[in-house]
Design a protein around this motif. Structure first.
Motif, short mmCIF file in Angstrom:
data_model
loop_
_atom_site.label_atom_id
_atom_site.label_comp_id
_atom_site.label_asym_id
_atom_site.label_seq_id
_atom_site.Cartn_x
_atom_site.Cartn_y
_atom_site.Cartn_z
N LEU A 140 0.82 -1.22 0.00
CA LEU A 140 0.00 0.00 0.00
C LEU A 140 0.85 1.26 0.00
CD1 LEU A 140 -2.90 -0.95 2.43
CD2 LEU A 140 -2.77 -1.17 -0.05
N GLY A 141 2.05 1.17 0.56
CA GLY A 141 2.93 2.33 0.56
C GLY A 141 3.44 2.66 -0.83
N ALA A 142 3.43 1.67 -1.70
CA ALA A 142 3.94 1.88 -3.05
C ALA A 142 2.91 2.51 -3.96
CB ALA A 142 4.40 0.56 -3.65
N ALA A 143 1.68 2.04 -3.88
CA ALA A 143 0.69 2.49 -4.84
C ALA A 143 -0.48 3.22 -4.19
CB ALA A 143 0.17 1.30 -5.64
N GLY A 144 -0.64 3.06 -2.90
CA GLY A 144 -1.78 3.68 -2.22
C GLY A 144 -3.03 2.84 -2.36
N THR A 145 -2.99 1.79 -3.10
CA THR A 145 -4.10 0.85 -3.25
C THR A 145 -3.51 -0.54 -3.27
OG1 THR A 145 -3.95 0.95 -5.65
CG2 THR A 145 -5.48 2.48 -4.61
N GLU A 146 -4.37 -1.54 -3.34
CA GLU A 146 -3.87 -2.92 -3.40
C GLU A 146 -3.19 -3.14 -4.75
OE1 GLU A 146 -3.76 -5.25 -1.19
OE2 GLU A 146 -5.04 -4.40 0.36
N VAL A 147 -1.87 -3.28 -4.72
CA VAL A 147 -1.08 -3.45 -5.94
C VAL A 147 -1.52 -4.71 -6.68
CG1 VAL A 147 1.24 -3.89 -6.82
CG2 VAL A 147 0.88 -2.18 -5.06
N TYR A 148 -1.77 -5.76 -5.95
CA TYR A 148 -2.06 -7.03 -6.60
C TYR A 148 -3.46 -7.07 -7.20
CZ TYR A 148 2.09 -8.14 -3.99
OH TYR A 148 3.35 -8.11 -3.49
N ALA A 149 -4.36 -6.26 -6.71
CA ALA A 149 -5.73 -6.26 -7.23
C ALA A 149 -5.89 -5.29 -8.39
CB ALA A 149 -6.72 -5.91 -6.12
N GLY A 150 -5.27 -4.11 -8.28
CA GLY A 150 -5.49 -3.08 -9.28
C GLY A 150 -4.37 -2.90 -10.28
N GLY A 151 -3.25 -3.58 -10.09
CA GLY A 151 -2.12 -3.40 -11.00
C GLY A 151 -1.33 -2.16 -10.63
N LEU A 152 -0.26 -1.95 -11.35
CA LEU A 152 0.66 -0.87 -11.02
C LEU A 152 0.54 0.33 -11.94
CD1 LEU A 152 3.82 -3.04 -10.38
CD2 LEU A 152 2.33 -1.98 -8.69
N ALA A 195 6.96 7.28 2.92
CA ALA A 195 7.04 6.86 4.32
C ALA A 195 5.70 6.98 5.03
CB ALA A 195 8.10 7.69 5.05
N ILE A 196 5.00 8.07 4.81
CA ILE A 196 3.74 8.29 5.53
C ILE A 196 2.69 7.27 5.10
CG2 ILE A 196 2.80 10.01 3.95
CD1 ILE A 196 2.60 10.18 7.76
N THR A 197 2.62 6.94 3.82
CA THR A 197 1.66 5.95 3.34
C THR A 197 2.00 4.57 3.89
OG1 THR A 197 1.44 7.23 1.32
CG2 THR A 197 0.52 5.04 1.31
N ALA A 198 3.29 4.24 3.91
CA ALA A 198 3.71 2.94 4.45
C ALA A 198 3.39 2.85 5.94
CB ALA A 198 5.20 2.73 4.21
N GLN A 199 3.64 3.93 6.70
CA GLN A 199 3.32 3.92 8.13
C GLN A 199 1.84 3.76 8.37
OE1 GLN A 199 5.08 7.56 9.52
NE2 GLN A 199 7.12 6.67 9.69
N HIS A 200 1.02 4.45 7.60
CA HIS A 200 -0.43 4.32 7.74
C HIS A 200 -0.89 2.89 7.41
CE1 HIS A 200 -0.39 8.64 8.11
NE2 HIS A 200 -1.68 8.63 8.36
N ALA A 201 -0.30 2.32 6.37
CA ALA A 201 -0.68 0.97 5.97
C ALA A 201 -0.30 -0.05 7.04
CB ALA A 201 -0.02 0.60 4.64
N VAL A 202 0.87 0.10 7.64
CA VAL A 202 1.31 -0.80 8.70
C VAL A 202 0.39 -0.67 9.90
CG1 VAL A 202 3.14 -1.21 10.40
CG2 VAL A 202 3.71 -0.98 7.97
N HIS A 203 0.09 0.56 10.31
CA HIS A 203 -0.81 0.78 11.46
C HIS A 203 -2.19 0.19 11.18
CE1 HIS A 203 -2.70 2.60 14.90
NE2 HIS A 203 -3.57 3.17 14.10
N ALA A 204 -2.72 0.43 9.98
CA ALA A 204 -4.05 -0.10 9.63
C ALA A 204 -4.04 -1.63 9.65
CB ALA A 204 -4.47 0.42 8.26
N TYR A 205 -2.96 -2.24 9.19
CA TYR A 205 -2.86 -3.69 9.21
C TYR A 205 -2.88 -4.21 10.65
CZ TYR A 205 -0.83 -8.35 8.82
OH TYR A 205 -0.60 -9.70 8.94
N LEU A 206 -2.11 -3.58 11.52
CA LEU A 206 -2.04 -4.03 12.92
C LEU A 206 -3.39 -3.87 13.61
CD1 LEU A 206 1.50 -2.70 13.88
CD2 LEU A 206 0.83 -5.07 13.40
N VAL A 207 -4.12 -2.82 13.27
CA VAL A 207 -5.47 -2.64 13.83
C VAL A 207 -6.40 -3.72 13.27
CG1 VAL A 207 -7.47 -1.11 13.85
CG2 VAL A 207 -5.20 -0.19 14.30
N GLN A 208 -6.32 -3.95 11.97
CA GLN A 208 -7.21 -4.90 11.30
C GLN A 208 -7.06 -6.31 11.87
OE1 GLN A 208 -6.47 -5.28 7.12
NE2 GLN A 208 -7.98 -6.89 6.85
N VAL A 209 -5.84 -6.75 12.12
CA VAL A 209 -5.63 -8.10 12.63
C VAL A 209 -5.76 -8.19 14.15
CG1 VAL A 209 -4.19 -8.76 10.67
CG2 VAL A 209 -3.11 -7.90 12.75
N GLY A 210 -6.02 -7.07 14.81
CA GLY A 210 -6.22 -7.07 16.26
C GLY A 210 -4.94 -7.17 17.06
#
Length: 146
Positions: free
Chosen positions: A54-66, A75-90
């Motif tokens: 998500l830090g690379a493309a801002g969306t799901e790279v594997y679903a939407g392509g590059l 950095a900010i997008t990658a940090q947000h994606a990591v935090h969102a992942y940790l929240v999502q998995v509890g």
């Protein structure tokens, strides 16, 4: 002359029991720390993958392509994606006190995640700390093969 061989084996038995109890305590605590580190390794790897994706493309790279452009990690997008992942998995709920730090190596297109969580040891061995901290690192890269 015959020596008196009477005596008490109770001190010997108590000494062996104490040594056995210390060994059991050490094994239980070491196992708890190992299992926590393994769980944090899995979380760190998943978070790094999500951060790179998500830090690379801002969306799901594997679903939407590059698209036609190269990947540009931020950095900010990658940090947000990591935090969102940790929240999502509890992760924050399952590991109270969990901290995450995200490092971005933009030149190598690599996201590094370092997780730390406190561990309350199940058994208290005299001389050991009451609370320990366990850490794990994960890293992922998203590169385009042409």
């Amino acid at each position: 002359m015959r020596r008196d061989e009477r005596g008490s084996t109770i001190p010997l038995i108590i000494g062996f029991a104490l040594v056995l109890a210390l060994v059991v305590g050490f094994v239980v605590d070491a196992t708890a720390a190992y299992l926590r580190r393994q769980a944090l390794d899995t979380l760190a790897d998943g978070a790094a993958l999500r951060g790179a994706d998500l830090g690379a493309a801002g969306t799901e790279v594997y679903a939407g392509g590059l698209g036609a452009d190269d990947l540009h990690l931020t950095a900010i997008t990658a940090q947000h994606a990591v935090h969102a992942y940790l929240v999502q998995v509890g992760a924050y709920r399952h590991y109270p006190g969990l901290t995450a730090s995200v490092t971005l190596d933009a030149a190598a297109q690599r996201v590094q995640v370092h997780l730390q969580a406190p561990l309350h040891l199940p058994l208290r061995i005299p001389g050991s700390p009451a609370h320990a901290t366990v850490g794990a690192e994960g890293e992922a890269s998203v590169l385009v093969d042409r």
